[in-house]
Design a protein around this motif. Structure first.
Motif, PDB file in Angstrom:
ATOM      1  N   TYR A 182       0.854  -1.182   0.000  1.00 17.21           N
ATOM      2  CA  TYR A 182       0.000   0.000   0.000  1.00 17.21           C
ATOM      3  C   TYR A 182       0.896   1.240   0.000  1.00 17.21           C
ATOM      4  O   TYR A 182       1.592   1.493   0.996  1.00 17.21           O
ATOM      5  CB  TYR A 182      -0.875   0.055   1.244  1.00 17.21           C
ATOM      6  CG  TYR A 182      -1.916  -1.022   1.388  1.00 17.21           C
ATOM      7  CD1 TYR A 182      -3.173  -0.908   0.791  1.00 17.21           C
ATOM      8  CD2 TYR A 182      -1.663  -2.156   2.167  1.00 17.21           C
ATOM      9  CE1 TYR A 182      -4.143  -1.881   0.958  1.00 17.21           C
ATOM     10  CE2 TYR A 182      -2.630  -3.140   2.336  1.00 17.21           C
ATOM     11  CZ  TYR A 182      -3.858  -3.000   1.733  1.00 17.21           C
ATOM     12  OH  TYR A 182      -4.820  -3.968   1.894  1.00 17.21           O
ATOM     13  N   THR A 191       0.083   7.697  -7.946  1.00 14.54           N
ATOM     14  CA  THR A 191       0.186   6.291  -7.549  1.00 14.54           C
ATOM     15  C   THR A 191       0.240   5.364  -8.759  1.00 14.54           C
ATOM     16  O   THR A 191       0.796   4.262  -8.688  1.00 14.54           O
ATOM     17  CB  THR A 191      -0.995   5.896  -6.650  1.00 14.54           C
ATOM     18  OG1 THR A 191      -2.222   6.213  -7.321  1.00 14.54           O
ATOM     19  CG2 THR A 191      -0.946   6.630  -5.324  1.00 14.54           C
ATOM     20  N   ALA A 192      -0.325   5.811  -9.897  1.00  8.59           N
ATOM     21  CA  ALA A 192      -0.263   4.991 -11.113  1.00  8.59           C
ATOM     22  C   ALA A 192       1.181   4.794 -11.564  1.00  8.59           C
ATOM     23  O   ALA A 192       1.516   3.753 -12.148  1.00  8.59           O
ATOM     24  CB  ALA A 192      -1.079   5.640 -12.228  1.00  8.59           C
ATOM     25  N   GLN A 218       2.472   1.826  -9.716  1.00  7.41           N
ATOM     26  CA  GLN A 218       1.922   0.594 -10.290  1.00  7.41           C
ATOM     27  C   GLN A 218       2.642   0.217 -11.580  1.00  7.41           C
ATOM     28  O   GLN A 218       2.950  -0.957 -11.817  1.00  7.41           O
ATOM     29  CB  GLN A 218       0.424   0.768 -10.546  1.00  7.41           C
ATOM     30  CG  GLN A 218      -0.404   0.863  -9.277  1.00  7.41           C
ATOM     31  CD  GLN A 218      -1.864   1.143  -9.562  1.00  7.41           C
ATOM     32  OE1 GLN A 218      -2.195   2.094 -10.259  1.00  7.41           O
ATOM     33  NE2 GLN A 218      -2.745   0.310  -9.033  1.00  7.41           N
ATOM     34  N   LYS A 219       2.944   1.216 -12.396  1.00  8.32           N
ATOM     35  CA  LYS A 219       3.628   0.952 -13.654  1.00  8.32           C
ATOM     36  C   LYS A 219       5.054   0.462 -13.396  1.00  8.32           C
ATOM     37  O   LYS A 219       5.530  -0.476 -14.060  1.00  8.32           O
ATOM     38  CB  LYS A 219       3.652   2.235 -14.496  1.00  8.32           C
ATOM     39  CG  LYS A 219       4.239   2.062 -15.898  1.00  8.32           C
ATOM     40  CD  LYS A 219       4.184   3.368 -16.681  1.00  8.32           C
ATOM     41  CE  LYS A 219       2.761   3.832 -16.919  1.00  8.32           C
ATOM     42  NZ  LYS A 219       2.708   5.034 -17.800  1.00  8.32           N
ATOM     43  N   ALA A 267       5.008  -3.172 -12.409  1.00  6.64           N
ATOM     44  CA  ALA A 267       4.255  -4.078 -13.274  1.00  6.64           C
ATOM     45  C   ALA A 267       5.047  -5.341 -13.598  1.00  6.64           C
ATOM     46  O   ALA A 267       4.473  -6.408 -13.837  1.00  6.64           O
ATOM     47  CB  ALA A 267       3.865  -3.363 -14.560  1.00  6.64           C
ATOM     48  N   GLU A 307       1.617  -7.238  -5.039  1.00  8.24           N
ATOM     49  CA  GLU A 307       0.330  -6.654  -5.410  1.00  8.24           C
ATOM     50  C   GLU A 307       0.246  -5.234  -4.847  1.00  8.24           C
ATOM     51  O   GLU A 307       0.318  -5.034  -3.627  1.00  8.24           O
ATOM     52  CB  GLU A 307      -0.822  -7.486  -4.852  1.00  8.24           C
ATOM     53  CG  GLU A 307      -2.186  -6.906  -5.183  1.00  8.24           C
ATOM     54  CD  GLU A 307      -3.335  -7.578  -4.463  1.00  8.24           C
ATOM     55  OE1 GLU A 307      -4.454  -7.011  -4.468  1.00  8.24           O
ATOM     56  OE2 GLU A 307      -3.131  -8.670  -3.879  1.00  8.24           O
ATOM     57  N   VAL A 308       0.091  -4.263  -5.721  1.00  4.38           N
ATOM     58  CA  VAL A 308      -0.016  -2.867  -5.294  1.00  4.38           C
ATOM     59  C   VAL A 308      -1.496  -2.525  -5.139  1.00  4.38           C
ATOM     60  O   VAL A 308      -2.277  -2.644  -6.093  1.00  4.38           O
ATOM     61  CB  VAL A 308       0.641  -1.911  -6.307  1.00  4.38           C
ATOM     62  CG1 VAL A 308       0.521  -0.459  -5.815  1.00  4.38           C
ATOM     63  CG2 VAL A 308       2.104  -2.285  -6.529  1.00  4.38           C
ATOM     64  N   ARG A 309      -1.873  -2.108  -3.936  1.00  4.50           N
ATOM     65  CA  ARG A 309      -3.261  -1.715  -3.672  1.00  4.50           C
ATOM     66  C   ARG A 309      -3.316  -0.223  -3.352  1.00  4.50           C
ATOM     67  O   ARG A 309      -2.586   0.257  -2.480  1.00  4.50           O
ATOM     68  CB  ARG A 309      -3.846  -2.499  -2.501  1.00  4.50           C
ATOM     69  CG  ARG A 309      -4.005  -3.992  -2.779  1.00  4.50           C
ATOM     70  CD  ARG A 309      -4.755  -4.681  -1.653  1.00  4.50           C
ATOM     71  NE  ARG A 309      -4.855  -6.118  -1.868  1.00  4.50           N
ATOM     72  CZ  ARG A 309      -5.473  -6.967  -1.059  1.00  4.50           C
ATOM     73  NH1 ARG A 309      -6.073  -6.498   0.033  1.00  4.50           N
ATOM     74  NH2 ARG A 309      -5.511  -8.248  -1.331  1.00  4.50           N
ATOM     75  N   ILE A 310      -4.188   0.486  -4.041  1.00  5.08           N
ATOM     76  CA  ILE A 310      -4.349   1.924  -3.823  1.00  5.08           C
ATOM     77  C   ILE A 310      -5.612   2.142  -3.002  1.00  5.08           C
ATOM     78  O   ILE A 310      -6.690   1.693  -3.381  1.00  5.08           O
ATOM     79  CB  ILE A 310      -4.452   2.693  -5.152  1.00  5.08           C
ATOM     80  CG1 ILE A 310      -3.304   2.301  -6.094  1.00  5.08           C
ATOM     81  CG2 ILE A 310      -4.477   4.184  -4.889  1.00  5.08           C
ATOM     82  CD1 ILE A 310      -1.931   2.568  -5.536  1.00  5.08           C
TER      83      ILE A 310
END
Length: 246
Positions: free
Chosen positions: A216, A225-226, A229-230, A233, A239-242
């Motif tokens: 997180y 935050t994207a 995630q990129k 990737a 696992e990235v949770r926003i």
């Protein structure tokens, strides 16, 4: 086959469980996890403020009144404070959440500022609220940022062990060498706001070092935050949770 079964079991244990009965005040969101010895639920209050519910005990991390009306929340069994800045140490919120027997764990500099609580030094542990809590370092390393969170103030991050789960709440820090010593982590919260803590690139680099199953980003303000995630990737094992943790 045995390895595959074990891998699937780990993923299932860490998956968010739907339909949990706990309803948080102010419509705050939460995720629930199987901790092996009961469920762990983490509610996202905002910024650096979190609450963990485990075996009927409430553990608050950096409760700050700007992010929640704590008069509406259950009293705390344990309060963890990472450092002395006003968006992490709020004497008023602590007073509202406190009851007879509430323990307050914090760094020595923060204990002096608050005027109460138990100072916990780095790599020391306490047992409280049904969990084990270890304090770990948190500080800036980028030359023009070291004044925000200086190493010699000895601010804290925390590793919380609840049943079979280990949760790392980093506090305000950048990537630091001590992260290599944290051991296996199931869940991690890494700060990502500028100019005070990590860039997305630093958060991704830290995640690759600590290797949590679930990450997180928190305390992220207007940071994208994207972008994190990129950057991760290519690391599907993380696992990235926003969540609502600006």
């Amino acid at each position: 086959m045995a390895k595959l079964a074990l891998s699937l079991a780990v993923v299932c244990a860490l998956s968010t469980a739907p339909g949990f009965a706990q309803s948080w005040p102010e419509g705050k969101d939460s995720d629930r996890f199987d901790a092996g010895q009961g469920d762990l639920e983490i509610a996202f209050l905002g910024h650096g403020s979190l609450v963990l519910l485990y075996k009927g005990s409430y553990i608050y991390v950096d409760p700050v009144s700007q992010y929640a009306n704590f008069s509406k929340y259950p009293k705390a069994d344990l309060i963890l404070v990472t450092h002395e800045h006003g968006d992490h140490l709020d004497a008023g919120a602590i007073a509202v959440l406190s009851k007879n027997g509430t323990r307050i764990i914090l760094p020595e500099a923060s204990r002096q500022k608050l005027g109460k609580g138990e100072a916990l030094g780095h790599n020391h542990t306490v047992e409280a609220a049904g969990a084990r809590v270890m304090a770990v370092p948190a500080y800036n390393v980028t030359p023009n940022r070291t004044g925000y969170h200086p190493k010699d103030r000895k601010d804290n991050g925390y590793v919380i062990t609840a049943g079979s789960l280990r949760i790392y709440i980093a506090g305000d820090t950048e990537p630091i060498p001590e992260m290599t010593n944290l051991g296996p982590l199931d869940i991690a919260f890494l700060p990502m706001n500028q100019p005070y803590t990590m860039t997305p690139e630093q958060a991704a680099a830290s995640a690759r070092v600590i290797k949590p199953k679930i990450l997180y980003p928190y305390h992220f303000g207007s940071t994208d935050t994207a972008a994190l995630q990129k950057l991760l990737a290519a690391n599907p094992e993380i696992e990235v949770r926003i969540r609502n943790l600006q």
